[in-house]
Motif scaffolding. Structure first.
Motif, mmCIF file in Angstrom:
data_model
loop_
_atom_site.group_PDB
_atom_site.id
_atom_site.type_symbol
_atom_site.label_atom_id
_atom_site.label_comp_id
_atom_site.label_asym_id
_atom_site.label_seq_id
_atom_site.Cartn_x
_atom_site.Cartn_y
_atom_site.Cartn_z
ATOM 1 N N MET A 97 47.646 35.379 47.521
ATOM 2 C CA MET A 97 46.273 35.025 47.149
ATOM 3 C C MET A 97 45.271 35.485 48.207
ATOM 4 O O MET A 97 44.209 36.015 47.867
ATOM 5 C CB MET A 97 46.164 33.522 46.913
ATOM 6 N N ASN A 142 46.841 35.089 38.600
ATOM 7 C CA ASN A 142 47.831 35.241 39.664
ATOM 8 C C ASN A 142 48.793 34.055 39.695
ATOM 9 O O ASN A 142 50.002 34.230 39.850
ATOM 10 C CB ASN A 142 47.119 35.401 41.009
ATOM 11 N N LYS A 196 42.369 34.741 39.913
ATOM 12 C CA LYS A 196 43.133 33.761 40.693
ATOM 13 C C LYS A 196 44.046 32.935 39.792
ATOM 14 O O LYS A 196 45.213 32.704 40.130
ATOM 15 C CB LYS A 196 42.185 32.866 41.485
ATOM 16 N N VAL A 215 42.303 38.124 47.443
ATOM 17 C CA VAL A 215 40.888 37.810 47.686
ATOM 18 C C VAL A 215 40.267 38.871 48.597
ATOM 19 O O VAL A 215 39.163 39.360 48.334
ATOM 20 C CB VAL A 215 40.716 36.386 48.272
ATOM 21 N N SER A 226 41.689 45.026 40.552
ATOM 22 C CA SER A 226 42.579 43.862 40.645
ATOM 23 C C SER A 226 44.047 44.218 40.435
ATOM 24 O O SER A 226 44.923 43.659 41.099
ATOM 25 C CB SER A 226 42.142 42.772 39.671
#
Length: 136
Positions: A96, A47, A44, A100, A110
């Motif tokens: 996001m 990102n 996260k 997720v 990922s």
């Protein structure tokens, strides 16, 4: 040769958006990969770092080269930048959420998830840039 020139003139904005959009996407994916896979930063945060770098690049290229914004004053440029970052924040939220879902729920790799979510984000970003931020 004039057919190519005519097609370029007709679709110049879209062609340039695609070129610089691909470059911004490459910056985004490579930065994400370096942060997440090489430096082992949580995905996260990786990102958000990747998003920040690609948004800086995208604003400069979109303003100057793609949509050829004629706004030169500091005030108008600030308005464009705020609108641009605001729109990109929206697409970051979409990015996001997709990340997720794909990583935490589906257990997708990922980097693969990042590439897939970028396709959706590029479309959203073009719509905002074309019709809201740099409209002529």
């Amino acid at each position: 040769m004039s057919i190519c020139k005519d097609l370029y003139r007709k679709y110049k904005e879209l062609i340039l958006y695609l070129i610089f959009g691909v470059l911004a996407t490459v910056i985004n994916i490579v930065a994400f990969w370096i942060c997440n896979d090489i430096c082992h930063v949580e995905y996260k945060l990786s990102n958000v770092i990747a998003w920040t770098l690609s948004v800086i690049f995208a604003f400069m290229t979109n303003k100057l080269l793609v949509f050829e914004s004629k706004n030169k004053s500091k005030e108008e440029t600030t308005k464009e930048a705020v609108a641009f970052v605001g729109a990109r924040l929206f697409s970051l939220v979409v990015d996001m959420i997709l990340m997720v879902i794909m990583i935490d729920t589906i257990k997708m790799n990922s980097l693969v998830a990042k590439i897939i979510s970028n396709v959706v984000v590029v479309i959203i970003n073009y719509i905002f840039s074309k019709f809201l931020i740099f409209r002529k």
